[in-house]
Design an enzyme around this catalytic site. Structure first.
Site, PDB file in Angstrom:
ATOM      1  N   ASN A 101       0.847  -1.190   0.000  1.00 23.10           N
ATOM      2  CA  ASN A 101       0.000   0.000   0.000  1.00 23.10           C
ATOM      3  C   ASN A 101       0.881   1.237   0.000  1.00 23.10           C
ATOM      4  O   ASN A 101       2.099   1.141  -0.013  1.00 23.10           O
ATOM      5  CB  ASN A 101      -0.960  -0.021   1.194  1.00 23.10           C
ATOM      6  CG  ASN A 101      -0.207  -0.011   2.496  1.00 23.10           C
ATOM      7  OD1 ASN A 101       0.723   0.782   2.666  1.00 23.10           O
ATOM      8  ND2 ASN A 101      -0.541  -0.909   3.400  1.00 23.10           N
ATOM      9  N   ASP A 137      -3.863  -6.256   5.553  1.00 19.33           N
ATOM     10  CA  ASP A 137      -4.860  -7.141   6.188  1.00 19.33           C
ATOM     11  C   ASP A 137      -4.856  -8.525   5.551  1.00 19.33           C
ATOM     12  O   ASP A 137      -5.270  -9.502   6.160  1.00 19.33           O
ATOM     13  CB  ASP A 137      -6.262  -6.535   6.026  1.00 19.33           C
ATOM     14  CG  ASP A 137      -6.432  -5.307   6.893  1.00 19.33           C
ATOM     15  OD1 ASP A 137      -7.025  -4.317   6.428  1.00 19.33           O
ATOM     16  OD2 ASP A 137      -5.926  -5.332   8.030  1.00 19.33           O
ATOM     17  N   LYS A 185       9.233 -16.637 -10.441  1.00 22.02           N
ATOM     18  CA  LYS A 185       8.261 -15.702 -11.026  1.00 22.02           C
ATOM     19  C   LYS A 185       7.161 -16.504 -11.721  1.00 22.02           C
ATOM     20  O   LYS A 185       7.453 -17.435 -12.480  1.00 22.02           O
ATOM     21  CB  LYS A 185       8.961 -14.804 -12.054  1.00 22.02           C
ATOM     22  CG  LYS A 185       7.992 -13.844 -12.753  1.00 22.02           C
ATOM     23  CD  LYS A 185       8.689 -12.987 -13.801  1.00 22.02           C
ATOM     24  CE  LYS A 185       7.692 -12.098 -14.542  1.00 22.02           C
ATOM     25  NZ  LYS A 185       8.352 -11.316 -15.613  1.00 22.02           N
ATOM     26  N   PHE A 219      -4.454   3.243  14.748  1.00 18.84           N
ATOM     27  CA  PHE A 219      -4.942   4.205  13.750  1.00 18.84           C
ATOM     28  C   PHE A 219      -6.127   3.585  13.030  1.00 18.84           C
ATOM     29  O   PHE A 219      -6.305   2.361  13.055  1.00 18.84           O
ATOM     30  CB  PHE A 219      -3.836   4.532  12.730  1.00 18.84           C
ATOM     31  CG  PHE A 219      -2.925   5.656  13.146  1.00 18.84           C
ATOM     32  CD1 PHE A 219      -2.039   5.494  14.194  1.00 18.84           C
ATOM     33  CD2 PHE A 219      -2.960   6.878  12.492  1.00 18.84           C
ATOM     34  CE1 PHE A 219      -1.189   6.516  14.585  1.00 18.84           C
ATOM     35  CE2 PHE A 219      -2.118   7.921  12.874  1.00 18.84           C
ATOM     36  CZ  PHE A 219      -1.230   7.742  13.914  1.00 18.84           C
ATOM     37  N   LYS A 271     -11.423  -3.293  19.776  1.00 18.20           N
ATOM     38  CA  LYS A 271     -10.030  -3.766  19.889  1.00 18.20           C
ATOM     39  C   LYS A 271      -9.470  -3.551  21.292  1.00 18.20           C
ATOM     40  O   LYS A 271      -8.337  -3.916  21.556  1.00 18.20           O
ATOM     41  CB  LYS A 271      -9.153  -3.052  18.854  1.00 18.20           C
ATOM     42  CG  LYS A 271      -9.567  -3.351  17.417  1.00 18.20           C
ATOM     43  CD  LYS A 271      -8.397  -3.456  16.480  1.00 18.20           C
ATOM     44  CE  LYS A 271      -8.811  -3.930  15.112  1.00 18.20           C
ATOM     45  NZ  LYS A 271      -7.691  -4.367  14.286  1.00 18.20           N
TER      46      LYS A 271
HETATM   47  O1  PMT Z   1       2.805   6.516   6.320  1.00 16.63           O
HETATM   48  P1  PMT Z   1       2.118   7.725   5.769  1.00 16.63           P
HETATM   49  O2  PMT Z   1       2.311   7.869   4.298  1.00 16.63           O
HETATM   50  O3  PMT Z   1       2.463   8.976   6.521  1.00 16.63           O
HETATM   51  O4  PMT Z   1       0.520   7.509   5.926  1.00 16.63           O
HETATM   52  C1  PMT Z   1       0.001   7.537   7.239  1.00 16.63           C
HETATM   53  C2  PMT Z   1      -1.078   6.457   7.395  1.00 16.63           C
HETATM   54  C3  PMT Z   1      -2.266   6.862   6.549  1.00 16.63           C
HETATM   55  C4  PMT Z   1      -0.560   5.128   6.985  1.00 16.63           C
HETATM   56  C5  PMT Z   1      -1.469   6.447   8.890  1.00 16.63           C
HETATM   57  O5  PMT Z   1      -1.956   7.734   9.262  1.00 16.63           O
HETATM   58  C6  PMT Z   1      -2.513   5.389   9.162  1.00 16.63           C
HETATM   59  O6  PMT Z   1      -3.692   5.600   9.021  1.00 16.63           O
HETATM   60  N1  PMT Z   1      -2.010   4.193   9.573  1.00 16.63           N
HETATM   61  C7  PMT Z   1      -2.879   3.040   9.789  1.00 16.63           C
HETATM   62  C8  PMT Z   1      -3.231   2.418   8.480  1.00 16.63           C
HETATM   63  C9  PMT Z   1      -4.018   1.155   8.694  1.00 16.63           C
HETATM   64  O7  PMT Z   1      -3.571   0.061   8.528  1.00 16.63           O
HETATM   65  O8  PMT Z   1      -5.257   1.465   9.216  1.00 16.63           O
HETATM   66  P2  PMT Z   1      -6.344   0.245   9.385  1.00 16.63           P
HETATM   67  O9  PMT Z   1      -7.633   0.906   9.726  1.00 16.63           O
HETATM   68  O10 PMT Z   1      -6.317  -0.681   8.202  1.00 16.63           O
HETATM   69  O11 PMT Z   1      -5.735  -0.563  10.646  1.00 16.63           O
HETATM   70  C10 PMT Z   1      -6.208  -0.259  11.951  1.00 16.63           C
HETATM   71  C11 PMT Z   1      -5.088  -0.439  12.955  1.00 16.63           C
HETATM   72  O12 PMT Z   1      -4.745  -1.814  13.054  1.00 16.63           O
HETATM   73  C12 PMT Z   1      -3.796   0.305  12.588  1.00 16.63           C
HETATM   74  O13 PMT Z   1      -3.237   0.819  13.786  1.00 16.63           O
HETATM   75  C13 PMT Z   1      -2.904  -0.790  12.032  1.00 16.63           C
HETATM   76  O14 PMT Z   1      -1.525  -0.528  12.307  1.00 16.63           O
HETATM   77  C14 PMT Z   1      -3.373  -2.002  12.801  1.00 16.63           C
HETATM   78  N2  PMT Z   1      -3.276  -3.287  12.097  1.00 16.63           N
HETATM   79  C15 PMT Z   1      -3.814  -3.443  10.867  1.00 16.63           C
HETATM   80  C16 PMT Z   1      -3.710  -4.665  10.253  1.00 16.63           C
HETATM   81  C17 PMT Z   1      -3.081  -5.739  10.919  1.00 16.63           C
HETATM   82  N3  PMT Z   1      -2.967  -6.941  10.359  1.00 16.63           N
HETATM   83  N4  PMT Z   1      -2.582  -5.563  12.158  1.00 16.63           N
HETATM   84  C18 PMT Z   1      -2.685  -4.335  12.764  1.00 16.63           C
HETATM   85  O15 PMT Z   1      -2.234  -4.179  13.882  1.00 16.63           O
END
Ligand code: PMT
Length: 408
Positions: free
Chosen positions: A207, A276, A286, A325, A343
């Site tokens: 991403n 995710d 490949k 986030f 969570k």
């Molecule tokens: O890096 P930049 O270019 O500055 O961009 C910043 C950002 C947009 C990446 C940042 O501000 C942000 O939003 N980060 C979280 C992105 C994300 O994965 O959001 P989510 O809603 O998909 O995930 C929710 C939370 O679960 C996040 O804290 C993530 O780190 C966490 N997560 C997600 C997937 C996973 N398998 N395990 C996790 O712990």
């Protein structure tokens, strides 16, 4: 936000002062430029006027817009006097108490902390007179940013070039740091950037995360005195220098690194854009392309934040403080509110990644910090400024948990 007086003197490094100015502003501070006559030979005052959107002070005899003697007025307003570059001449004036221009008068008039970034020919820097002036000034509590080594404008190689702008900015921010942050000495774990999920030897799913948001959080936590571990996916932007940096590639690697480091963390901030989904099978070689479509079977990756919330220490003592986030496209706050409860984390930082200037890759962000007690909206600002707001909220939680009556 603080007002910083940026003194610029007549050295070739004056052009770097423009970058120093931008760096201070990105961190949320206001800058007033004070240029000596010889500095204006290197960089025109209009450059700083355009950047700071304030009149540049080049003379103490400029008809003041107000009755105050300007250097006295400014002296009381500024939180820091930073001189970059600082020539041997200005060092000498400061050390000897000469006040024959605005900058040297401001140095004597202000009670704000002073930070100098000396820059000159290496022989001049080594001269006893200059060394004596440096000793006098450091003896008065003036802080210095060590000159760099390398090619000098005069064609020599040696010590004397102005330190890199990022180093000058970092030193200035450290001097403005809140004196007794509760984060001082605490262990803060920050994740940043994307994860890449390999499909075969050539292809991956990833991403757009650049790492900027997580890097800003790691640097701000460091500035507040925390011992920071940064776990970062692949980024083209260099991470800040913190106590420990671990580079990972896939969500699974990030999960392993985070769970290991979290055991000793007081705070975990999950700013990384963790995938995710990952490829159910990864081909060693490949996958040859064919005429038809390629079908990918993806499976869920480990949910790191959920596993952090299940740490035994969370149930026992609500540690580590967990900050997640939420990268959404619409209804970000409502989704973040639900995610925080689901969570079982302390804070969720909601950002609508479809909003202009927010989210992935850009230097700015607009967030709402959702905690149990309140929701704080941070309007579009630099990611450094957003990081400050998030860490302010974390400090509130740490203060509360630290003063909480321990379970009997
Ligand atoms: O890096 P930049 O270019 O500055 O961009 C910043 C950002 C947009 C990446 C940042 O501000 C942000 O939003 N980060 C979280 C992105 C994300 O994965 O959001 P989510 O809603 O998909 O995930 C929710 C939370 O679960 C996040 O804290 C993530 O780190 C966490 N997560 C997600 C997937 C996973 N398998 N395990 C996790 O712990």
């Amino acid at each position: 936000m603080a007002l910083i007086a940026l003194g610029v003197t007549g050295g070739i490094g004056a052009y770097k002062a423009v970058e120093v100015c931008r760096g201070l502003q990105k961190a949320g501070h206001d800058v007033v430029a004070v240029m000596t006559r010889s500095a204006a030979r290197f960089v025109g005052p209009v450059t700083f006027e355009a950047i700071t959107r304030r009149p540049v002070i080049t003379s103490q005899w400029r008809p003041g817009a107000n009755a105050d003697i300007e250097h006295i007025a400014i002296a009381d307003e500024i939180a820091l006097l930073l001189v970059a570059p600082c020539t041997a001449n200005t060092l000498g004036k400061f050390a000897s108490g000469i006040a024959d221009d605005f900058l040297s008068s401001l140095y004597l008039a202000t009670r704000a902390p002073v930070l100098l970034a000396p820059a000159m020919n290496s022989n001049m820097l080594a001269h006893d007179a200059v060394q004596q002036n440096l000793r006098v000034l450091t003896g008065r509590g003036v802080r210095m940013v060590e000159p760099g080594e390398g090619y000098l404008a005069c064609g020599w190689i040696g010590k004397g070039r102005l330190a890199e702008p990022a180093e000058v900015v970092s030193a200035a921010l450290d001097m403005l740091a809140p004196p007794a942050s509760i984060l001082r000495g605490r262990r803060v774990l920050v994740t940043a950037g994307p994860t890449y999920e390999d499909i075969d030897a050539v292809r991956y799913v990833g991403n757009r995360s650049s790492g900027r948001m997580g890097f800003a959080l790691a640097d701000e936590a460091r500035r507040r005195g925390a011992t920071v571990t940064l776990i970062a996916g692949p980024t083209s932007i260099e991470p800040p220098v913190v106590a420990e940096t671990v580079r990972v590639r896939s969500a699974r690697e990030m999960h392993s690194a985070v769970m290991a480091a979290a055991q000793s963390a007081d705070v975990v901030i999950m700013a990384a854009a963790v995938a995710d989904y990952t490829a159910a099978t990864r081909a060693e070689d490949k996958i040859p392309k064919s005429e038809g479509p390629m079908t990918l079977v993806l499976e869920r990756t480990p949910d790191i934040l959920a596993d952090l919330a299940r740490l035994p220490s969370r149930a026992a003592s609500a540690t580590p403080v967990l900050v997640g986030f939420a990268a959404e496209t619409g209804n970000a706050v409502a989704k973040a509110r639900a995610k925080r409860t689901r969570k079982n984390v302390d804070l969720i930082v909601a950002n609508d990644v479809s909003a202009p200037g927010a989210g992935f890759d850009v230097p700015t962000n607009e967030v709402t910090i959702v905690s149990e007690a309140r929701e704080q909206h941070v309007a579009l600002a630099s990611k450094e400024r957003v990081a400050q707001a998030i860490l302010d909220q974390i400090e509130i939680i740490l203060t509360r948990t630290r003063t909480a009556v321990p379970a009997s």
